[in-house]
Every structure is written in C-alpha cells, then in structure tokens.
Design a protein around this motif. Structure first.
Motif, short mmCIF file in Angstrom:
data_model
loop_
_atom_site.label_atom_id
_atom_site.label_comp_id
_atom_site.label_asym_id
_atom_site.label_seq_id
_atom_site.Cartn_x
_atom_site.Cartn_y
_atom_site.Cartn_z
N LEU A 22 0.83 -1.20 0.00
CA LEU A 22 0.00 0.00 0.00
C LEU A 22 0.86 1.25 0.00
CD1 LEU A 22 -3.01 0.50 -0.06
CD2 LEU A 22 -3.00 0.74 2.42
N THR A 23 2.03 1.20 0.65
CA THR A 23 2.96 2.33 0.62
C THR A 23 3.46 2.58 -0.79
OG1 THR A 23 3.68 1.88 2.90
CG2 THR A 23 5.14 3.22 1.52
N GLY A 24 3.84 1.51 -1.48
CA GLY A 24 4.28 1.64 -2.86
C GLY A 24 3.20 2.20 -3.76
N TRP A 25 1.96 1.75 -3.53
CA TRP A 25 0.83 2.27 -4.32
C TRP A 25 0.60 3.75 -4.05
CZ3 TRP A 25 -3.68 4.25 -2.11
CH2 TRP A 25 -4.69 4.57 -3.02
N MET A 26 0.76 4.16 -2.80
CA MET A 26 0.48 5.55 -2.43
C MET A 26 1.51 6.51 -3.02
SD MET A 26 -0.21 7.03 1.39
CE MET A 26 -0.76 8.73 1.66
N VAL A 27 2.77 6.11 -3.04
CA VAL A 27 3.83 6.99 -3.56
C VAL A 27 4.16 6.67 -5.02
CG1 VAL A 27 4.84 7.38 -1.30
CG2 VAL A 27 5.65 5.47 -2.68
N ILE A 147 -8.75 -1.22 3.15
CA ILE A 147 -9.60 -1.05 1.97
C ILE A 147 -10.30 0.31 2.02
CG2 ILE A 147 -11.72 -1.87 0.86
CD1 ILE A 147 -10.84 -4.72 1.58
N CYS A 148 -10.79 0.67 3.21
CA CYS A 148 -11.43 1.99 3.37
C CYS A 148 -10.42 3.11 3.14
CB CYS A 148 -12.05 2.11 4.77
SG CYS A 148 -13.48 1.05 5.04
N PHE A 149 -9.22 2.95 3.67
CA PHE A 149 -8.17 3.96 3.49
C PHE A 149 -7.84 4.13 2.00
CE2 PHE A 149 -3.70 5.03 2.90
CZ PHE A 149 -3.57 6.18 3.67
N LYS A 150 -7.69 3.02 1.30
CA LYS A 150 -7.36 3.07 -0.13
C LYS A 150 -8.49 3.72 -0.92
CE LYS A 150 -5.62 0.10 -3.85
NZ LYS A 150 -6.55 0.50 -4.90
N ALA A 151 -9.74 3.39 -0.57
CA ALA A 151 -10.88 3.97 -1.28
C ALA A 151 -10.96 5.47 -1.07
CB ALA A 151 -12.17 3.30 -0.82
N VAL A 152 -10.76 5.92 0.19
CA VAL A 152 -10.82 7.35 0.49
C VAL A 152 -9.69 8.10 -0.22
CG1 VAL A 152 -10.58 9.07 2.34
CG2 VAL A 152 -12.03 7.06 2.68
N SER A 154 -8.03 7.16 -2.94
CA SER A 154 -8.27 7.16 -4.38
C SER A 154 -9.32 8.20 -4.76
CB SER A 154 -8.72 5.77 -4.85
OG SER A 154 -7.73 4.81 -4.61
N SER A 155 -10.37 8.31 -3.94
CA SER A 155 -11.42 9.30 -4.18
C SER A 155 -10.86 10.72 -4.11
CB SER A 155 -12.56 9.12 -3.17
OG SER A 155 -13.53 10.11 -3.32
N ARG A 156 -9.97 10.94 -3.14
CA ARG A 156 -9.35 12.26 -2.99
C ARG A 156 -8.49 12.61 -4.19
NH1 ARG A 156 -4.32 13.58 -1.15
NH2 ARG A 156 -4.02 15.72 -0.41
N ILE A 157 -7.72 11.63 -4.68
CA ILE A 157 -6.87 11.88 -5.85
C ILE A 157 -7.72 12.18 -7.07
CG2 ILE A 157 -5.23 10.82 -7.44
CD1 ILE A 157 -4.01 11.62 -4.80
N ARG A 158 -8.79 11.40 -7.26
CA ARG A 158 -9.67 11.65 -8.40
C ARG A 158 -10.31 13.03 -8.31
NH1 ARG A 158 -11.15 6.17 -7.57
NH2 ARG A 158 -12.96 6.85 -6.36
N ARG A 159 -10.71 13.42 -7.09
CA ARG A 159 -11.33 14.74 -6.93
C ARG A 159 -10.32 15.86 -7.22
NH1 ARG A 159 -16.15 16.52 -4.54
NH2 ARG A 159 -16.27 18.74 -4.99
N GLU A 160 -9.08 15.69 -6.79
CA GLU A 160 -8.05 16.70 -7.07
C GLU A 160 -7.77 16.80 -8.57
OE1 GLU A 160 -4.67 15.64 -4.78
OE2 GLU A 160 -5.39 16.60 -2.93
N GLN A 161 -7.72 15.66 -9.25
CA GLN A 161 -7.50 15.68 -10.69
C GLN A 161 -8.68 16.34 -11.40
OE1 GLN A 161 -6.91 11.51 -11.45
NE2 GLN A 161 -4.70 11.61 -11.08
N LEU A 162 -9.88 16.07 -10.89
CA LEU A 162 -11.07 16.65 -11.50
C LEU A 162 -11.12 18.16 -11.30
CD1 LEU A 162 -13.75 15.89 -12.96
CD2 LEU A 162 -14.82 15.75 -10.69
N GLU A 163 -10.68 18.61 -10.13
CA GLU A 163 -10.77 20.04 -9.81
C GLU A 163 -9.88 20.90 -10.71
OE1 GLU A 163 -9.95 20.34 -5.66
OE2 GLU A 163 -12.01 19.85 -5.06
N THR A 164 -8.86 20.30 -11.31
CA THR A 164 -8.02 21.07 -12.22
C THR A 164 -8.77 21.42 -13.50
OG1 THR A 164 -7.11 19.06 -13.23
CG2 THR A 164 -5.92 19.99 -11.34
N TYR A 165 -9.87 20.72 -13.76
CA TYR A 165 -10.68 20.97 -14.95
C TYR A 165 -12.01 21.63 -14.60
CZ TYR A 165 -7.42 17.90 -17.38
OH TYR A 165 -6.28 17.34 -17.91
#
Length: 315
Positions: A22-27, A147-152, A154-165
């Motif tokens: 999970l650390t490797g996935w996060m960074v 699983i909850c941590f990864k989902a939250v 991932s959701s945050r990353i998607r929201r940040e990527q979306l906010e640039t548009y």
C-alpha cells in the motif's frame, strides 16, 4: 496462556506485506515481489523476537525506527533522500491509519460495561484504560480498514484531478445571471450543426424559475421538440432564444436537446477568464455530477486562447 508463534509470525508477515504494498501504491513506486516478501519477513521476525527475553533491549524507539528504515530500503531501495523520506512518511501514515482504525472500530463495538471494566484509577488520582484487542479481531478488521483507506485516498486523488478541470461559469440572459461550477470536457464536440456554434450543457434546474412551469421534470421524459411545440403561441419571454440541437447519446439514437442563446458567458478557469457570446446553453434534465462537483459541461472551444480576439468582452 498458550502463544502460537507460528500464527503470529504468519499474520505479521501478511500485515507487513500489505502495508508495504500500500505504501508503494500511495507513492507510485513499483515494488518487486521478492523485495516485498523479504522486507515483510524482516518485520515479522522482529515481532517474534519479543518472545525472547534476552532480546528485550531491542524494543526501543531507535531500534524500531531503524528497523523501518531497513524494511523500506529492502522494499524500495534508495533512489534519493527526498524520495526515501516521502516513502517513509507514507509508510508511517498508513501504519497509523491502520492502527487508529482498528482501535476506533474496537472502541465503537464495545459496550459501556466493557469500557468501565477497563478503566483503572491510579494513586495520583488519574485514570488509565486497559485496551485488549483480540488477535482474530485484528486479522479480520485490518484489511477492512486498509480497503477503506485506499478507497478514500483514491477518491481524494480523483477529486483533485477533477478540480483542475473545474471552473466557474456565469451565464447572462436578459439581465438574468446564473452561475455554477463547470467541468471542462476536452472530448465534448457538441455543436449546432448549421451554425457550428459550440454547445455548453447545463442542468435545467438552474433555469427552472425562468422556463415554462409545464416543462418542470419533463426534459428527460418528453422530447425536446414536443416541449418546444407546446410553447407555440404561448407567452414565453425567451421563446426567440430557444434552439433545437440534435445530438447522439451513448448507446442511444439521435435525439434533440433544448438550448438557449445567451447574451454572454463568462468562464473562470484557474487564473484565466474567458468571455463568449457565440455559444448555446444546452439544457440537461438530469444531474451531471452525482456529488454536485459540477453542474455544467464546458465546451473546449470556449477556453481557447487563440480565439481571444473573437471573445466578447463585457462593456
């Protein structure tokens, strides 16, 4: 009390492996399986050492911290100090999140009697709480927390990527101004086929107070051409601004969308501001974003810098 060291070793091997993965996935660092297993093996062996009294001196902060340094070095190697510190920060954040989640869920499931039975009062007048979490409870809850941590995350990353548009859209029609967040959709090529005027789609609910009352809730059910015919001969201030724009939806045949001709559209995207009169406002009867992040879809032609000379600047 019977302690099954093999069970403890196996559980910690799996837990350490998941935390490292999970650390490797996060960074966003790739990790080979043999490195992952070897690093998790070092962590699991360290836990087993707690049952050897002669090695009790190893349970100090410096030794624990040094072990994490070694585990991360085995798993990810050492590219640069900045990258290594970022990986270490992610590793500890995930560990603390997992530990905190387990303790939180354990506390949530306890009854008031369990909590009171665990409270101990000290001679100095303070109190302490004895926390006893079962082995199997940790094994079951640990993956759920991650699983909850990864989902939250991932959701945050998607929201940040979306906010640039996402930008702010202001539409003006006959002195009426409506604003909402809009998503820049680079794949949107919807235009009026006759005039080639770009169409920016907005939720029709933003205009409910200015559209015929009979249209409420019908834009997604009845055809746009039928609704437009209903206004024929009736008093509707913006009737001369209405357009029918043909389009083809996903897995749907050709259809029509009602659109309004605005006086001016202002789009603020980051530090840039774009103005345009040459645009149609398509009315969508549904919800464009489930979480309400945006309520309009911006046509990419409206944010082209090279068209600045054609932009309609407000007087």
């Amino acid at each position: 009390m019977v302690v099954y060291i093999d069970l403890i070793f196996a559980a910690n091997l799996v837990i350490d492996g998941i935390l490292l993965w999970l650390t490797g996935w996060m960074v966003k660092l790739r990790i080979s399986w043999w490195r992952l297993i070897l690093s998790a093996l070092v962590g699991a062996l360290y836990v087993v050492m707690m049952f050897v009294p002669e090695l009790s001196f190893m349970y100090t902060f410096l030794i624990k911290f040094g072990l994490s340094v070694v585990m991360l070095w085995i798993a990810f190697g050492f590219g640069s100090l900045q990258s290594y510190l970022r990986t270490m920060g992610a590793f500890y954040i995930i560990n603390f999140a997992a530990a905190g989640g387990i303790v939180g869920i354990h506390y949530l499931l306890q009854s008031s009697s369990d909590i009171w039975n665990g409270i101990m009062f000290t001679a100095s007048g303070g109190h302490a709480y004895g926390l006893k979490i079962g082995f199997w409870f940790v094994i079951v809850v640990f993956p759920l927390v991650l699983i909850c941590f990864k989902a939250v995350h991932s959701s945050r990353i998607r929201r940040e990527q979306l906010e640039t548009y996402i930008g702010e859209v202001v539409v003006e029609i006959d002195g009426v101004s409506v604003s909402c967040p809009g998503l820049l959709d680079t794949g949107n090529r919807l235009c009026d086929p006759l005039t080639r005027i770009p169409v920016m789609v907005m939720e029709s609910t933003l205009w409910e107070g200015h559209l015929p009352a009979a249209w409420k809730g019908r834009l997604t059910q009845d055809g746009a051409d039928r609704l437009l015919l209903e206004t024929d001969g009736q008093s509707f201030a913006w009737q001369d601004r209405m357009r029918l724009v043909p389009y083809r939806g996903i897995n749907r045949g050709a259809s029509f969308m009602l659109a309004l001709k605005p006086d001016l559209v202002t789009i603020k995207l980051g530090e840039d501001i774009f103005y345009s009169k040459r645009v149609l406002i398509g009315l969508d009867g549904g919800t464009l974003s489930g979480d309400g992040a945006y309520r309009a879809v911006i046509h990419p032609d409206l944010t082209q810098k090279e068209s600045a000379t054609d932009a309609a600047l407000p007087s």
